[in-house]
Design a protein around this motif. Sequence first.
Motif, PDB file in Angstrom:
ATOM      1  N   GLU A   1      -3.823   5.901  -0.824  1.00 37.80           N
ATOM      2  CA  GLU A   1      -3.054   4.670  -0.574  1.00 37.80           C
ATOM      3  C   GLU A   1      -2.366   4.722   0.801  1.00 37.80           C
ATOM      4  OE1 GLU A   1      -3.435   2.070  -2.203  1.00 37.80           O
ATOM      5  OE2 GLU A   1      -4.378   2.877  -3.977  1.00 37.80           O
TER       6      GLU A   1
ATOM      7  N   GLU B   1       0.836  -1.208   0.000  1.00 38.50           N
ATOM      8  CA  GLU B   1       0.000   0.000   0.000  1.00 38.50           C
ATOM      9  C   GLU B   1       0.875   1.264   0.000  1.00 38.50           C
ATOM     10  OE1 GLU B   1      -3.152  -0.286  -0.520  1.00 38.50           O
ATOM     11  OE2 GLU B   1      -3.485  -2.391   0.002  1.00 38.50           O
TER      12      GLU B   1
ATOM     13  N   HIS C   1      -4.772   3.574   3.251  1.00 34.08           N
ATOM     14  CA  HIS C   1      -4.906   2.106   3.248  1.00 34.08           C
ATOM     15  C   HIS C   1      -3.803   1.479   4.113  1.00 34.08           C
ATOM     16  CE1 HIS C   1      -6.943   2.204  -1.004  1.00 34.08           C
ATOM     17  NE2 HIS C   1      -7.670   2.783  -0.074  1.00 34.08           N
TER      18      HIS C   1
HETATM   19 MG    MG Z   1      -4.697   0.403  -1.836  1.00 30.82          MG
END
Ligand code: MG
Length: 173
Positions: A50, A17, A53
């Motif tokens: 991201e 990630e 995440h």
């Molecule tokens: Mg992701």
Amino acid sequence: MMSKTMQDALNEQMKHEFYSSYLYLSMSAYCDRANLPGLARWMRAQAREETTHAMKIFDHVLDRGGKIELKDLAGPPADFASPRDVFDQAHQHEQQVTASINRVYGLAVDERDFASTVFLDWFVREQVEEEKTSGLLAEQFRMVGEDRPGLLMLDRELSQRKSGEVESPSNPT
Ligand code: MG
């Protein structure tokens, strides 16, 4: 308490990630250099998403009494052939992330770590969205090809994404 196997798999997924964030940031910089500020803005927002995440995984590992081990990140490419190449690569990358999430999910099932399967449900749904969005954009950049007015239209359209917007399924927590 989570098993060492799950802990290792989640630390590895967290790296993916963070790498996604790194990759999209590099793509954002390329688009900025190519005088496409809308694409640059979209990719920058994607990079930020991201990071969220990765931090969800970070918190889950800690909440379950696991140990965080931050891995080395490889440098993403700094150069791309075209905006179309950027979105093609983004789509391929998301397909790899989906495969990786599926592996971790399978492991959580094998380990009977149900706290982690419930946690990972969000990521499974998120990847449906990520693949859908990146696939659609890759296809639209393919349609536009070298057509400059088409490219400028897409740039205008993608500039509408709000900087902090998280395009994700609603988080049940
Ligand atoms: Mg992701």
